[in-house]
Design a protein around this motif. Structure first.
Motif, PDB file in Angstrom:
ATOM      1  N   UNK A  81       0.860  -1.193   0.000  1.00  0.00           N
ATOM      2  CA  UNK A  81       0.000   0.000   0.000  1.00  0.00           C
ATOM      3  C   UNK A  81       0.888   1.232   0.000  1.00  0.00           C
ATOM      4  N   UNK A  82       0.669   2.122  -0.987  1.00  0.00           N
ATOM      5  CA  UNK A  82       1.477   3.325  -1.131  1.00  0.00           C
ATOM      6  C   UNK A  82       0.593   4.570  -1.184  1.00  0.00           C
ATOM      7  N   UNK A  83      -0.610   4.485  -0.592  1.00  0.00           N
ATOM      8  CA  UNK A  83      -1.607   5.544  -0.740  1.00  0.00           C
ATOM      9  C   UNK A  83      -1.429   6.727   0.192  1.00  0.00           C
ATOM     10  N   UNK A  84      -2.297   7.717  -0.019  1.00  0.00           N
ATOM     11  CA  UNK A  84      -2.225   8.967   0.728  1.00  0.00           C
ATOM     12  C   UNK A  84      -2.969   8.910   2.059  1.00  0.00           C
ATOM     13  N   UNK A  85      -3.942   8.024   2.193  1.00  0.00           N
ATOM     14  CA  UNK A  85      -4.689   7.918   3.440  1.00  0.00           C
ATOM     15  C   UNK A  85      -3.783   7.302   4.504  1.00  0.00           C
ATOM     16  N   UNK A  86      -3.386   8.111   5.467  1.00  0.00           N
ATOM     17  CA  UNK A  86      -2.409   7.692   6.466  1.00  0.00           C
ATOM     18  C   UNK A  86      -3.024   7.490   7.852  1.00  0.00           C
ATOM     19  N   UNK A  87      -4.326   7.363   7.909  1.00  0.00           N
ATOM     20  CA  UNK A  87      -4.942   7.120   9.211  1.00  0.00           C
ATOM     21  C   UNK A  87      -4.532   5.739   9.701  1.00  0.00           C
ATOM     22  N   UNK A  88      -4.310   5.597  11.013  1.00  0.00           N
ATOM     23  CA  UNK A  88      -3.905   4.285  11.537  1.00  0.00           C
ATOM     24  C   UNK A  88      -4.869   3.174  11.170  1.00  0.00           C
ATOM     25  N   UNK A  89      -6.172   3.486  11.140  1.00  0.00           N
ATOM     26  CA  UNK A  89      -7.161   2.468  10.831  1.00  0.00           C
ATOM     27  C   UNK A  89      -6.994   1.966   9.394  1.00  0.00           C
ATOM     28  N   UNK A  90      -6.791   2.895   8.460  1.00  0.00           N
ATOM     29  CA  UNK A  90      -6.615   2.522   7.054  1.00  0.00           C
ATOM     30  C   UNK A  90      -5.338   1.701   6.882  1.00  0.00           C
ATOM     31  N   UNK A  91      -4.250   2.146   7.511  1.00  0.00           N
ATOM     32  CA  UNK A  91      -2.983   1.437   7.379  1.00  0.00           C
ATOM     33  C   UNK A  91      -3.077   0.028   7.966  1.00  0.00           C
ATOM     34  N   UNK A  92      -3.779  -0.106   9.082  1.00  0.00           N
ATOM     35  CA  UNK A  92      -3.959  -1.428   9.684  1.00  0.00           C
ATOM     36  C   UNK A  92      -4.744  -2.339   8.743  1.00  0.00           C
ATOM     37  N   UNK A  93      -5.824  -1.824   8.146  1.00  0.00           N
ATOM     38  CA  UNK A  93      -6.630  -2.631   7.234  1.00  0.00           C
ATOM     39  C   UNK A  93      -5.804  -3.091   6.030  1.00  0.00           C
ATOM     40  N   UNK A  94      -4.972  -2.172   5.502  1.00  0.00           N
ATOM     41  CA  UNK A  94      -4.147  -2.533   4.348  1.00  0.00           C
ATOM     42  C   UNK A  94      -3.125  -3.608   4.727  1.00  0.00           C
ATOM     43  N   UNK A  95      -2.540  -3.485   5.903  1.00  0.00           N
ATOM     44  CA  UNK A  95      -1.578  -4.489   6.353  1.00  0.00           C
ATOM     45  C   UNK A  95      -2.258  -5.842   6.511  1.00  0.00           C
ATOM     46  N   UNK A  96      -3.451  -5.837   7.085  1.00  0.00           N
ATOM     47  CA  UNK A  96      -4.191  -7.091   7.249  1.00  0.00           C
ATOM     48  C   UNK A  96      -4.498  -7.726   5.895  1.00  0.00           C
ATOM     49  N   UNK A  97      -4.823  -6.882   4.911  1.00  0.00           N
ATOM     50  CA  UNK A  97      -5.151  -7.395   3.584  1.00  0.00           C
ATOM     51  C   UNK A  97      -3.922  -7.957   2.873  1.00  0.00           C
ATOM     52  N   UNK A  98      -2.770  -7.315   3.052  1.00  0.00           N
ATOM     53  CA  UNK A  98      -1.528  -7.784   2.418  1.00  0.00           C
ATOM     54  C   UNK A  98      -1.125  -9.125   3.006  1.00  0.00           C
ATOM     55  N   UNK A  99      -1.287  -9.260   4.322  1.00  0.00           N
ATOM     56  CA  UNK A  99      -0.898 -10.487   5.004  1.00  0.00           C
ATOM     57  C   UNK A  99       0.456 -10.346   5.676  1.00  0.00           C
ATOM     58  N   UNK A 100       0.551 -10.854   6.897  1.00  0.00           N
ATOM     59  CA  UNK A 100       1.778 -10.707   7.687  1.00  0.00           C
ATOM     60  C   UNK A 100       2.762 -11.839   7.373  1.00  0.00           C
TER      61      UNK A 100
END
Length: 673
Positions: free
Chosen positions: A135-154
């Motif tokens: 994820x390289x987007x402009x939305x930098x809210x912690x909630x958005x970043x967490x969702x993107x990380x969850x979607x990418x997979x740890x």
């Protein structure tokens, strides 16, 4: 037309490195310096030097207005930014152009596009260069970043978009650890780069870090100067680099070289740059970032090509074409670089500050090169990166280069501060590195070999320490006056005394009998006759038990730094006439492990915490260090506030253990984030 005078907007070894090439080319140099660097080596080497402010980088080396003013005042036609500081700062590049000063680097648009990782990845994707899912987007809210990380997979990597050098980077392996790592990453990114924007990427298991050195000129020419393997890292920072990359085929070299030059063309790049790739175990490579500057590890490329990349930078910046085209380039042999840091690997690579009491380097020749920003007697400051020097070796094959590196590291000696020399010696001889089984997790994989349990020195070390002490006393005064001053033993036919040493918590005694031509030394089962002499460079030529031996002994207070057979030891002589109080008692609280500034208090006073809970953060040498609870308990009171500057040993907090054990039994646990 080539410049007559350039200003170097940097410090340390890279400033010294640029001065060396400029001097060879007949170009005069201007150094800039902060309060902390008034007597620094780069200041001594330059033709002129200008003071630009206080020690903190934002008041000196990051102050573009002062640097440009210094260039104008001294008549410098161009500014070389080195690496770090303002080297990839588009505002500084633009300000140079507005002032009529040449910026020795790429155009401002290339810095702007490639400086933000998210924009760079979009551009590289459009150019057909493979990208790691993320994820390289402009939305930098912690909630958005967490969702993107969850979607990418740890596992995922959080990376500062404007960053580099491992700063503002965190590996997150579990969803529940994401938020705290995000906040730490953003703090560090804001402090280091003035921008807390981050991106999220899938973490590639066992990746290699391969980078391609590229060059472009203002006439539309581009070349690749082959690859470097930078996989061996600690704290996400490179520590050992080599060229060419081991187990790398000509086809891989060609394909990745073309991808790198295509990246340069996409932004109309000029000057030196590096395109960095992550290479998966199956050989698939992904664009990671482009560094729009010279790299710390550029010497290994110079060693295998015979080129001077700083000279190329100066020629391209002055308007010349690249000296050669791609088809004319070749490489030979193998080069390895080891970064010598002021740090303690056994304490989580905690940086060390202080004076270089002793600094001995191996002999430089066609096979061994040293780029250093300091000399013996200089200080390592808490305000800047803790790198002392770079050791670079070259030979016909990798195996031969490895042996060169082993020997050169054995010949390096540093006293007065902690260093990573012995760690590097273990690193380059460990199985994985020796067999070129390289990836970014090598240090963690070889942890048993790289961090062995501390061992008590062999008894011979205390014999050598005793001989060094005796030779030191003999230089201070003749034996007769020494015996008059220390009257704790009788002057019989043979004078005898005990020398006591401490190493760690154990004490060792060496019994000395003074002989006419030397000494009889006894400790444990060892009983030898010894003699020797020490020269002004602290080298001792000794004869012990009939064997000739050379070593170096450097005194720092009552500590005797011994360098022998590629190893170093630091026993402490217990002076019987020293009545100064002991300082070994524990602090009544948590103390700072090194000088730095307080950037965050992480718990409330009175809050119950478990052992290992982060309590506060100290920032030093551009990195964050987490101070954790030494036991279950609570913080009775903080003795510092955010923004405070603290020295090593400063009390930070009063901590009360939950089980009531005495505070003086507490130990500070310092763990780097």
């Amino acid at each position: 037309m080539m410049f007559d005078k350039i200003l170097i907007a940097n410090r340390g070894e890279i400033a010294c490195r640029i001065i060396k090439t400029a001097r060879r080319m007949g170009i005069r140099t201007v150094a800039v310096f902060s309060d902390a660097d008034a007597k620094a080596r780069h200041v001594r080497l330059a033709d002129e030097a200008v003071h630009i402010g206080a020690a903190p980088p934002r008041e000196s080396y990051l102050n573009s207005a002062k640097i440009i003013a210094a260039a104008q005042a001294t008549g410098a036609q161009a500014i070389h930014p080195g690496y770090g500081f303002l080297s990839e700062n588009e505002a500084f590049c633009l300000a140079c152009a507005q002032a009529g000063i040449v910026f020795i680097g790429p155009p401002v648009e290339a810095i702007r596009v490639m400086g933000l990782k998210s924009q760079a990845k979009k551009l590289m994707g459009a150019a057909g260069i493979p990208l790691i899912p993320g994820y390289h987007g402009e939305d930098q809210t912690p909630e958005k970043l967490q969702r993107e990380a969850d979607a990418i997979g740890y596992p995922v990597l959080i990376k500062a978009s404007a960053g580099g050098g491992g700063k503002g980077m965190r590996l997150v392996e579990r969803p529940e650890d994401f938020t705290q790592n995000l906040l730490a990453c953003q703090r560090e990114a804001q402090s280091a780069f003035g921008d807390d924007h981050v991106l999220i990427e899938r973490y590639i298991t066992r990746p290699r870090h391969i980078e391609i050195q590229i060059f472009g000129d203002s006439h539309g020419n581009y070349v690749s100067l082959f690859e470097r393997d930078c996989s061996v890292q600690r704290r996400h920072q490179k520590i050992v680099e080599e060229a060419p990359a081991p187990h790398f085929s000509e086809q891989q070299r060609r394909i990745m070289g073309e991808a790198a030059t295509n990246a340069a063309r996409a932004v109309h790049y000029t000057g030196a740059g590096t395109v960095e790739f992550i290479v998966a175990p199956d050989g698939q490579f992904y664009f990671m970032e482009m560094n729009t500057r010279l790299q710390v590890e550029h010497p290994v490329t110079e060693m295998i090509t015979g080129l001077d990349l700083v000279e190329w930078q100066l020629r391209v910046a002055s308007g010349e074409q690249l000296p050669v085209m791609q088809e004319d380039l070749s490489h030979s042999g193998h080069a390895i670089e080891a970064r010598i840091y002021a740090e303690d690997p056994s304490a989580g690579f905690l940086p060390s500050t202080g004076k270089l009491v002793h600094f001995h380097l191996p002999e430089q020749n066609a096979h061994v090169r040293i780029d250093a920003g300091v000399e013996e007697g200089d200080a390592i400051s808490r305000f800047y990166d803790p790198m002392i020097a770079k050791l670079i070796v070259w030979d016909e094959t990798r195996d031969k280069a490895l042996r060169r590196m082993e020997r050169a590291l054995a010949d390096m000696q540093i006293a007065g501060i902690a260093s990573n020399i012995e760690f590097l010696s273990r690193l380059v001889t460990c199985r994985s590195f020796a067999q070129a089984d390289l990836d970014t997790g090598l240090i963690e994989r070889e942890i048993a070999a790289l961090f062995p349990e501390a061992q008590e020195p062999p008894a011979e070390v205390f014999l050598l320490a005793a001989l060094a002490q005796l030779l030191h006393e003999a230089d201070e005064a003749p034996l007769s006056s020494f015996l008059q001053r220390r009257d704790s033993f009788r002057l019989n036919i043979q004078a005898r005394r005990d020398l006591n040493f401490r190493y760690g918590t154990a004490q060792h005694t060496v019994t000395v009998t003074y002989l006419g031509t030397g000494y009889r030394l006894q400790t444990g089962s060892l009983d030898v006759v010894a003699s020797g002499r020490q020269d002004k460079d602290n080298r001792i030529t000794a004869e012990i038990g009939g064997l000739r031996k050379t070593l170096t002994a450097v005194r720092s207070g009552n500590f005797i730094h011994l360098f022998t057979d590629g190893q170093s030891w630091k026993p402490e002589w217990l002076d019987p006439l020293d009545v100064s109080p002991e300082h070994a008692t524990a602090h009544d609280g948590l103390v700072a492990p090194m000088p730095g500034s307080i950037t965050a208090l992480l718990v409330e006073q009175g809050q119950q915490v478990a052992k290992g809970t982060p309590l506060l953060i100290v920032e030093a040498m551009k990195m964050e260090f987490k101070i954790t609870a030494p036991a279950a308990g609570y913080v009775k009171a903080f003795r510092c506030a955010v923004g405070d500057q603290v020295n090593e040993g400063t009390e930070l907090a009063d901590f009360e253990p939950a089980d009531g054990e005495a505070k003086e039994q507490l130990a500070l646990t310092s763990q780097e984030e």
